[in-house]
Design a protein around this motif. Structure first.
Motif, PDB file in Angstrom:
ATOM      1  N   SER A 164       1.156  15.691  10.939  1.00 21.61           N
ATOM      2  CA  SER A 164       1.133  14.381  10.755  1.00 21.61           C
ATOM      3  C   SER A 164       0.065  13.485  11.183  1.00 21.61           C
ATOM      4  N   ALA A 165      -0.148  13.658  12.538  1.00 24.13           N
ATOM      5  CA  ALA A 165      -1.028  12.909  13.347  1.00 24.13           C
ATOM      6  C   ALA A 165      -2.444  12.985  13.043  1.00 24.13           C
ATOM      7  N   CYS A 166      -2.668  14.109  12.416  1.00 24.07           N
ATOM      8  CA  CYS A 166      -4.318  14.661  12.105  1.00 24.07           C
ATOM      9  C   CYS A 166      -4.570  14.748  10.843  1.00 24.07           C
ATOM     10  N   ARG A 167      -3.746  14.279   9.788  1.00 24.19           N
ATOM     11  CA  ARG A 167      -3.812  14.722   8.276  1.00 24.19           C
ATOM     12  C   ARG A 167      -4.980  13.774   7.691  1.00 24.19           C
ATOM     13  N   PRO A 168      -5.474  14.234   6.794  1.00 18.10           N
ATOM     14  CA  PRO A 168      -6.525  13.349   6.099  1.00 18.10           C
ATOM     15  C   PRO A 168      -5.718  12.474   5.125  1.00 18.10           C
ATOM     16  N   PHE A 169      -6.050  11.455   4.855  1.00 18.27           N
ATOM     17  CA  PHE A 169      -5.228  10.297   3.898  1.00 18.27           C
ATOM     18  C   PHE A 169      -6.103   9.255   3.437  1.00 18.27           C
ATOM     19  N   THR A 170      -5.836   8.745   2.049  1.00 19.99           N
ATOM     20  CA  THR A 170      -6.515   7.676   1.694  1.00 19.99           C
ATOM     21  C   THR A 170      -5.349   6.543   1.096  1.00 19.99           C
ATOM     22  N   THR A 171      -5.606   5.248   1.754  1.00 20.21           N
ATOM     23  CA  THR A 171      -4.585   4.258   1.457  1.00 20.21           C
ATOM     24  C   THR A 171      -5.454   2.933   0.775  1.00 20.21           C
ATOM     25  N   GLN A 172      -4.840   2.738  -0.225  1.00 21.72           N
ATOM     26  CA  GLN A 172      -5.547   1.319  -1.052  1.00 21.72           C
ATOM     27  C   GLN A 172      -4.559   0.161  -0.820  1.00 21.72           C
ATOM     28  N   VAL A 173      -4.981  -0.759  -0.263  1.00 25.55           N
ATOM     29  CA  VAL A 173      -4.011  -2.052  -0.227  1.00 25.55           C
ATOM     30  C   VAL A 173      -4.358  -2.939  -1.287  1.00 25.55           C
ATOM     31  N   LYS A 174      -3.345  -3.177  -1.857  1.00 25.15           N
ATOM     32  CA  LYS A 174      -3.595  -4.118  -3.364  1.00 25.15           C
ATOM     33  C   LYS A 174      -2.846  -5.260  -3.072  1.00 25.15           C
ATOM     34  N   THR A 175      -3.407  -6.345  -3.799  1.00 23.23           N
ATOM     35  CA  THR A 175      -2.331  -7.536  -3.877  1.00 23.23           C
ATOM     36  C   THR A 175      -1.042  -7.344  -4.602  1.00 23.23           C
ATOM     37  N   GLU A 176      -0.078  -8.329  -4.184  1.00 26.67           N
ATOM     38  CA  GLU A 176       1.232  -8.016  -4.918  1.00 26.67           C
ATOM     39  C   GLU A 176       1.271  -8.721  -6.255  1.00 26.67           C
ATOM     40  N   GLU A 177       0.425  -9.562  -6.318  1.00 28.72           N
ATOM     41  CA  GLU A 177       0.419 -10.348  -7.674  1.00 28.72           C
ATOM     42  C   GLU A 177      -0.260  -9.655  -8.840  1.00 28.72           C
ATOM     43  N   ASP A 178      -1.509  -8.998  -8.596  1.00 30.31           N
ATOM     44  CA  ASP A 178      -2.259  -8.413  -9.879  1.00 30.31           C
ATOM     45  C   ASP A 178      -2.785  -7.061  -9.434  1.00 30.31           C
ATOM     46  N   ASP A 179      -2.260  -6.396  -8.348  1.00 25.61           N
ATOM     47  CA  ASP A 179      -2.861  -5.064  -7.850  1.00 25.61           C
ATOM     48  C   ASP A 179      -4.529  -4.908  -7.751  1.00 25.61           C
ATOM     49  N   ALA A 180      -5.092  -5.967  -7.399  1.00 30.64           N
ATOM     50  CA  ALA A 180      -6.468  -6.016  -6.987  1.00 30.64           C
ATOM     51  C   ALA A 180      -6.563  -5.490  -5.746  1.00 30.64           C
ATOM     52  N   GLU A 181      -7.657  -4.569  -5.505  1.00 30.12           N
ATOM     53  CA  GLU A 181      -7.892  -3.980  -4.170  1.00 30.12           C
ATOM     54  C   GLU A 181      -8.371  -4.928  -3.172  1.00 30.12           C
ATOM     55  N   ILE A 182      -7.792  -4.684  -2.026  1.00 28.80           N
ATOM     56  CA  ILE A 182      -8.072  -5.661  -0.971  1.00 28.80           C
ATOM     57  C   ILE A 182      -9.043  -4.797   0.033  1.00 28.80           C
ATOM     58  N   ILE A 183      -8.601  -3.592   0.357  1.00 26.11           N
ATOM     59  CA  ILE A 183      -9.252  -2.565   1.062  1.00 26.11           C
ATOM     60  C   ILE A 183      -8.675  -1.058   0.663  1.00 26.11           C
ATOM     61  N   THR A 184      -9.790  -0.327   1.083  1.00 21.99           N
ATOM     62  CA  THR A 184      -9.402   1.157   1.028  1.00 21.99           C
ATOM     63  C   THR A 184      -9.619   1.679   2.271  1.00 21.99           C
ATOM     64  N   VAL A 185      -8.642   2.567   2.878  1.00 22.08           N
ATOM     65  CA  VAL A 185      -8.669   3.186   4.131  1.00 22.08           C
ATOM     66  C   VAL A 185      -8.867   4.796   4.026  1.00 22.08           C
ATOM     67  N   ASP A 186      -9.764   5.141   4.578  1.00 18.71           N
ATOM     68  CA  ASP A 186     -10.163   6.734   4.417  1.00 18.71           C
ATOM     69  C   ASP A 186     -10.154   7.398   5.496  1.00 18.71           C
ATOM     70  N   SER A 230       0.982  -1.231   0.006  1.00 21.72           N
ATOM     71  CA  SER A 230       0.056  -0.028   0.112  1.00 21.72           C
ATOM     72  C   SER A 230       0.802   1.198  -0.050  1.00 21.72           C
ATOM     73  N   LEU A 231       0.261   2.210  -0.758  1.00 22.17           N
ATOM     74  CA  LEU A 231       1.076   3.562  -0.679  1.00 22.17           C
ATOM     75  C   LEU A 231       0.054   4.499  -0.313  1.00 22.17           C
ATOM     76  N   GLU A 232       0.250   5.362   0.863  1.00 17.60           N
ATOM     77  CA  GLU A 232      -0.902   6.462   1.205  1.00 17.60           C
ATOM     78  C   GLU A 232      -0.922   7.590   0.305  1.00 17.60           C
ATOM     79  N   ASP A 233      -1.779   8.059   0.204  1.00 21.87           N
ATOM     80  CA  ASP A 233      -2.254   9.257  -0.607  1.00 21.87           C
ATOM     81  C   ASP A 233      -2.550  10.485   0.155  1.00 21.87           C
ATOM     82  N   SER A 234      -1.791  11.630   0.251  1.00 22.68           N
ATOM     83  CA  SER A 234      -1.976  12.540   1.179  1.00 22.68           C
ATOM     84  C   SER A 234      -1.288  13.846   0.864  1.00 22.68           C
ATOM     85  N   ASN A 235      -1.492  14.821   1.465  1.00 28.43           N
ATOM     86  CA  ASN A 235      -0.852  16.466   0.760  1.00 28.43           C
ATOM     87  C   ASN A 235       0.582  16.414   1.682  1.00 28.43           C
ATOM     88  N   CYS A 236       1.481  16.760   0.773  1.00 24.30           N
ATOM     89  CA  CYS A 236       2.846  16.910   1.441  1.00 24.30           C
ATOM     90  C   CYS A 236       2.826  18.027   2.745  1.00 24.30           C
TER      91      CYS A 236
END
Length: 246
Positions: free
Chosen positions: A65-87, A52-58
């Motif tokens: 850092s501790a209160c920033r908004p972010f979205t993170t998608q956890v994807k499979t290593e094999e085919d990039d299929a979404e497992i979960i999205t954290v918002d 996974s790689l977080e999507d957030s504002n620099c």
């Protein structure tokens, strides 16, 4: 999604490993996007199954850092299929004596566009406490660090001697809802755990890179495991990342 079911259904334990920042980034004091690799345990070996790689504002990562908004998608290593999205929306840092619900931390976990559940900060005086909800906003689990002195203090020896095997470990214990009111004390029975473990002396001293084990409740479904996996990212963002005031 099918990926969440396939990857998590039969797993009692997964490990999250945060990527270290490059040395020049560390020297500059830059707060990079949180990037994790996810591992299963097969025959005493760790096998990576997702990333996974977080999507957030620099700017917000650097100064809030501790209160920033972010979205993170956890994807499979094999085919990039979404497992979960954290918002997680922007909210005040985890802090005692918050009476207003609008100030409390809330994080939503979804998969394939469908809500799986959420984790919400609760009112507390001394030890941070959270409730984990399902897709219908019904409470599933209670989450907090192990306590002593009637729930007034974190029990620092819960994960082992802090001067020995328990050094640099921090656990957040998962309890069933029907145990509410009986989760404090050194003899409280947990059904799961999110455990931050040490990576090594230099890593602990000079970086905020973490390793976390997520131990799932024995009878949990793949959806419940997915919510707990997302909760681990919530715990990391609030308690183990740099510039954290919580």
């Amino acid at each position: 999604t099918e990926a969440a079911k396939t990857q998590l259904e039969n797993e009692p334990l997964i490990t999250l490993v945060q990527n270290r920042r490059a040395w020049f980034v560390q020297l500059l004091g830059c707060e990079t996007k949180a990037q994790f690799k996810y591992y299963k345990h097969e025959e005493d070996k760790r096998v990576q199954f997702a990333n996974s790689l977080e999507d957030s504002n620099c700017f917000l990562r650097l100064f809030c850092s501790a209160c920033r908004p972010f979205t993170t998608q956890v994807k499979t290593e094999e085919d990039d299929a979404e497992i979960i999205t954290v918002d997680r929306p922007c909210a005040a840092c985890v802090h005692p004596l918050k009476c207003c619900d609008g100030l409390k931390q809330v994080q939503t976990i979804s998969s394939g566009g469908d809500k799986l559940g959420s984790v919400k900060e609760e009112f507390f005086c001394c030890v941070p406490r959270f409730t984990i909800y399902d897709d219908k906003d019904e409470p599933m689990y209670l989450l907090h660090q192990p306590t002593c002195v009637g729930g007034m203090c974190v029990y620092c020896c819960a994960e082992g001697n802090p001067c020995g095997k328990g050094c640099c470990k921090a656990g957040f214990h998962v309890f069933p809802m029907d145990q509410k009111g009986n989760t404090d004390g050194t003899d409280a029975k947990r059904i799961g755990r999110i455990l931050k473990k040490p990576r090594g002396v230099l890593t602990e001293v000079f970086t905020d890179s973490v390793v976390m084990d997520v131990e799932f409740p024995e009878d949990s479904t793949s959806e419940q495991k997915a919510v707990l996996m997302g909760t681990a990212l919530f715990i990391n963002a609030n308690f183990f990342e740099g510039n954290n005031d919580s």
